[in-house]
Design an enzyme around this catalytic site. Structure first.
Site, PDB file in Angstrom:
ATOM      1  N   LYS A  45       0.855  -1.187   0.000  1.00 27.18           N
ATOM      2  CA  LYS A  45       0.000   0.000   0.000  1.00 27.18           C
ATOM      3  C   LYS A  45       0.891   1.236   0.000  1.00 27.18           C
ATOM      4  O   LYS A  45       1.698   1.421   0.902  1.00 27.18           O
ATOM      5  CB  LYS A  45      -0.859  -0.036   1.262  1.00 27.18           C
ATOM      6  CG  LYS A  45      -1.730   1.168   1.451  1.00 27.18           C
ATOM      7  CD  LYS A  45      -2.518   1.025   2.756  1.00 27.18           C
ATOM      8  CE  LYS A  45      -3.383   2.231   3.004  1.00 27.18           C
ATOM      9  NZ  LYS A  45      -4.026   2.164   4.335  1.00 27.18           N
ATOM     10  N   LYS A  74      -2.080  -1.341  -3.954  1.00 24.92           N
ATOM     11  CA  LYS A  74      -2.981  -0.185  -3.894  1.00 24.92           C
ATOM     12  C   LYS A  74      -2.153   1.085  -3.863  1.00 24.92           C
ATOM     13  O   LYS A  74      -1.222   1.136  -3.076  1.00 24.92           O
ATOM     14  CB  LYS A  74      -3.818  -0.317  -2.613  1.00 24.92           C
ATOM     15  CG  LYS A  74      -4.577   0.927  -2.213  1.00 24.92           C
ATOM     16  CD  LYS A  74      -5.280   0.740  -0.881  1.00 24.92           C
ATOM     17  CE  LYS A  74      -5.722   2.089  -0.365  1.00 24.92           C
ATOM     18  NZ  LYS A  74      -5.885   2.146   1.046  1.00 24.92           N
TER      19      LYS A  74
HETATM   20  C1  PBG Z   1      -8.035   2.318   4.938  1.00 22.84           C
HETATM   21  C2  PBG Z   1      -8.310   2.430   3.495  1.00 22.84           C
HETATM   22  C3  PBG Z   1      -8.190   3.562   2.701  1.00 22.84           C
HETATM   23  C4  PBG Z   1      -8.582   3.197   1.436  1.00 22.84           C
HETATM   24  C5  PBG Z   1      -8.955   1.880   1.477  1.00 22.84           C
HETATM   25  N1  PBG Z   1      -8.763   1.425   2.773  1.00 22.84           N
HETATM   26  C6  PBG Z   1      -7.837   4.929   3.025  1.00 22.84           C
HETATM   27  C7  PBG Z   1      -6.583   5.270   3.651  1.00 22.84           C
HETATM   28  O1  PBG Z   1      -5.602   4.551   3.606  1.00 22.84           O
HETATM   29  O2  PBG Z   1      -6.632   6.360   4.174  1.00 22.84           O
HETATM   30  C8  PBG Z   1      -8.581   4.120   0.274  1.00 22.84           C
HETATM   31  C9  PBG Z   1      -9.240   3.588  -0.904  1.00 22.84           C
HETATM   32  C10 PBG Z   1      -9.602   4.632  -1.890  1.00 22.84           C
HETATM   33  O3  PBG Z   1      -9.040   5.731  -1.947  1.00 22.84           O
HETATM   34  O4  PBG Z   1     -10.498   4.325  -2.656  1.00 22.84           O
HETATM   35  N2  PBG Z   1      -9.105   1.765   5.642  1.00 22.84           N
END
Ligand code: PBG
Length: 337
Positions: free
Chosen positions: A205, A258
């Protein structure tokens, strides 16, 4: 003297031969996008019959559990088989440790029970992250400097994972990139006789600006500081690969990269380096950007989405987590024929 001698190049080698007959071109074409490979991310809020459009994510709404069931009907009928749930937690339920993540009467648990009652076969993942439950908006219990305490955060998350799966979630998706998140949660699930419950780890991530629309939707922006301790720097491809490989060794069922679009090279690297199924998260900013492109004369949003989703699959993703999943019928119109 007859004909050509060099068969490795023009004129003997002519690629157009494979393209000029429509049915041959069709026969050789790689498979198009399929609904069964998409997972729909859904936002939850308390209440009855609530369906509140999310301004930062046009085409998406925040649902109370009962109205989510209604919204799911056409999505499931279009062939989408899985969802991942995100709660918009009321401010009054937040605390520094995010303990309401354990409340089995809470929004997430209710939604899981209601959805599984109506759609027993639908694969339901619960996002597993304290950031939606903590007052400060960090992904865990933090020390005085605002740094997430890895091990004590995982204690709460493991307990939450057990409760979520006991209430019917098919699996959890730990999203904090904490060290040992997969192995500790796996242990907790095993000890609770939940050996069938899945772990889809947010294994790679990145620290990305493409999450802003999501943060507007669930209000989990850190009040101070950032999440640099829980995310990889965007230029660091070696650490990106290492993180996913570590999670595979900890027996993650599904890995994840991601965001997707700005990280296609990483999707390719991870898919070539592990044997684990790989999800790619086509995140909120990528979706909003593509949606709004149509309003600026760039092209039909579903045609653009089709091209982007194709690129994510082509890079090596097995599954794409995408807000386009509830509009897949329009997108499939653009599958090449
Ligand atoms: C954290 C999470 C996030 C997203 C998915 N899971 C946000 C973050 O890391 O602040 C972001 C996904 C998106 O932008 O569509 N629970």
């Amino acid at each position: 003297m007859i004909g050509t001698t060099n068969f490795g190049s023009f004129p003997a080698l002519r690629m157009r031969r494979l393209r000029t007959r429509p049915l041959l071109r069709d026969m050789l074409r790689a498979p198009g996008i399929e609904a069964r490979r998409l997972m729909w991310p859904v936002f939850l809020q308390e209440g009855l019959k609530v369906k509140e459009p999310i301004p930062s994510l046009p085409g998406q709404s925040c649902y109370s559990p009962d109205s989510l069931v209604e919204a799911l009907e056409p999505v499931v009928n279009s062939g989408v088989n899985s969802i991942i749930l995100f709660p918009r937690v009321a401010e009054s339920l937040k605390c520094p440790e995010g303990r309401s993540i354990l409340n089995e009467e809470g929004l997430m648990f209710e939604a899981i029970r209601v959805v599984k009652k109506h759609f027993p076969r639908l694969i339901v993942f619960a996002d597993l992250d304290l950031s939606e439950y903590t007052i400060h908006g960090h992904s865990g219990i933090i020390d005085d400097a605002g740094v997430v305490l890895n091990d004590s955060t995982l204690e709460i998350l493991s307990e939450a994972a057990v409760r979520l799966c006991r209430n019917g979630a098919d699996g959890v998706a730990p999203s904090g990139m904490l060290d040992g998140q997969v192995s500790l949660i796996r242990n907790a699930l095993e000890q609770s006789e939940l050996s069938d419950s899945l772990i889809m780890s947010y294994s790679t991530k990145f620290d990305s600006r493409f999450y802003n629309c999501f943060r507007n939707a669930v209000n989990n922006t850190p009040q101070h500081g950032n999440r640099a301790d829980c995310q990889i720097s965007r230029s660091d491809s070696r650490q990106a690969l290492r993180e996913s490989i570590m999670d595979e060794r900890e027996a993650a069922d599904i890995l994840m990269v991601k965001p997707a679009l700005a990280y296609l090279d990483i999707i390719k690297d991870v898919s070539q380096s592990t044997d684990c199924p790989l999800a790619a998260y086509n995140v909120s900013g990528e979706y909003a950007m593509t949606w709004h492109a149509q309003d600026h004369g760039i092209g039909n949003r579903y045609a653009l989405a089709h091209e982007i989703l194709t690129s994510i699959f082509r890079a090596g993703a097995d599954i794409v987590i995408t807000y386009w999943a509830n509009q897949i019928s329009q997108i499939l119109e653009y599958n090449e024929r």
